[in-house]
Design an enzyme around this catalytic site. Structure first.
Site, PDB file in Angstrom:
ATOM      1  N   ASP A  85     -41.877 -49.819  -2.400  1.00 35.65           N
ATOM      2  CA  ASP A  85     -42.523 -51.025  -2.260  1.00 35.65           C
ATOM      3  C   ASP A  85     -43.419 -50.512  -0.693  1.00 35.65           C
ATOM      4  OD1 ASP A  85     -43.026 -54.032  -3.169  1.00 35.65           O
ATOM      5  OD2 ASP A  85     -43.400 -54.044  -1.171  1.00 35.65           O
ATOM      6  N   ASN A 144     -45.661 -50.227 -11.271  1.00 37.23           N
ATOM      7  CA  ASN A 144     -45.662 -51.626 -11.480  1.00 37.23           C
ATOM      8  C   ASN A 144     -46.870 -52.195 -10.321  1.00 37.23           C
ATOM      9  OD1 ASN A 144     -45.276 -54.993 -11.846  1.00 37.23           O
ATOM     10  ND2 ASN A 144     -44.726 -54.434  -9.809  1.00 37.23           N
ATOM     11  N   LYS A 187     -57.381 -52.423 -14.608  1.00 32.43           N
ATOM     12  CA  LYS A 187     -56.495 -52.805 -15.580  1.00 32.43           C
ATOM     13  C   LYS A 187     -56.823 -52.177 -16.840  1.00 32.43           C
ATOM     14  CE  LYS A 187     -53.224 -54.385 -13.116  1.00 32.43           C
ATOM     15  NZ  LYS A 187     -52.122 -53.699 -12.920  1.00 32.43           N
ATOM     16  N   ASP A 246     -46.757 -46.236  -0.153  1.00 30.49           N
ATOM     17  CA  ASP A 246     -48.189 -46.734  -0.031  1.00 30.49           C
ATOM     18  C   ASP A 246     -48.732 -45.904  -1.473  1.00 30.49           C
ATOM     19  OD1 ASP A 246     -50.815 -47.048  -0.241  1.00 30.49           O
ATOM     20  OD2 ASP A 246     -51.155 -46.459   1.920  1.00 30.49           O
ATOM     21  N   TYR A 273     -60.392 -56.165 -10.464  1.00 33.77           N
ATOM     22  CA  TYR A 273     -59.175 -55.985 -10.871  1.00 33.77           C
ATOM     23  C   TYR A 273     -59.258 -55.769 -12.545  1.00 33.77           C
ATOM     24  CZ  TYR A 273     -54.411 -57.931 -12.573  1.00 33.77           C
ATOM     25  OH  TYR A 273     -53.393 -58.122 -13.105  1.00 33.77           O
TER      26      TYR A 273
END
Length: 258
Positions: A38, A91, A161, A64, A157
């Protein structure tokens, strides 16, 4: 319970909170060895310690995902800590809103760098270790927004995706020679910290438009990710599984009450 998770070596990016945390816990609770990656050192350490308190076999590191050197470093650490890698759950992602007419280049670049470039760099960095696995699996967290639906404020976004889905279809062909599969989970609206930041009114309106009449939970997405990483899904690659409570199905809101 899906078979074959015991002692599987799994790395999950963006796993300190939300969907990523749910995915990591789903694997760990089934006996997998899990590496949490993370951006936030504070949050990933807190999640890692909480998981260890539950008896889960986890390790963690900071990454990162939009930085190649950082991703390669954390991938190497995961392989070292786990003794190899069987499953990558790519993810990590962000979804800040910005209207198209006023969206800046920086806002566009940040979302595409994290969501799309970050996925690419993570997958690329993990391929050598996954090639050494007897059954390498990659699971990408995509979305219904972009590949299937649209929502105001999320042009960047949605593009990221949709780009992920295009990526996995060709990657699946290239990776098949190594016995590695790559698939995506496409969540609808999931009750996470990020969604809660959109406000109670937004969350209520989203829940009311879903045929199952509730927002999804991280565990709902995690179950699909575990399936795609399991031997049961060994003949599935280059695909996406929509997990949205039926959100994309009604033509109109009136259809829900018909």
């Amino acid at each position: 319970m899906f078979s074959g998770m015991q002692d599987r070596r799994v790395m999950v990016t963006g796993s300190a909170k939300g969907i990523g945390k749910g995915i990591a816990e789903a694997f760990a609770s089934r006996g997998a060895r899990v590496f949490l990656a993370d951006l936030s050192a504070e949050h990933v350490e807190a999640t890692g310690n909480a998981f260890r308190a539950k008896g889960y076999n986890v390790a963690w590191g900071v990454a990162d995902v939009k930085d190649k050197a950082s991703v390669e470093q954390v991938a190497s650490k995961a392989v070292e800590q786990l003794g190899g890698l069987d499953v990558l759950c790519a993810n990590a992602g962000i979804f800040p809103a910005a209207p198209l007419e006023t969206m800046t280049e920086e806002q566009w670049d940040t979302v595409l760098d994290v969501n799309l470039k970050g996925m690419f760099l993570t997958v690329q960095a993990c391929i050598p270790a996954l090639k050494e696995s007897t059954s390498g699996r990659i699971v990408v967290t995509s979305s219904i927004t972009g590949p299937v639906t649209g929502y105001p404020g999320w042009c960047h976004y949605g593009a990221s995706k949709a780009g992920q889905m295009g990526f996995i279809r060709t990657a699946a062909i290239e990776l098949a020679r190594y016995g590695i599969t790559i698939n995506a989970v496409q969540p609808g609206n999931i009750a996470t910290e990020g969604l809660q930041e959109q406000g109670e009114a937004y969350m209520a309106s989203m829940a009311s438009s879903i045929p199952l009449r509730r927002l999804g939970l991280p565990a709902d997405i995690a179950a699909a990710a575990v399936f795609l990483a399991s031997p049961d899904a060994g003949y599935i690659t280059g695909q996406g599984i929509i997990v949205d409570g039926g959100q994309i199905l009604p033509e109109t809101l009136e259809a829900l009450d018909a």
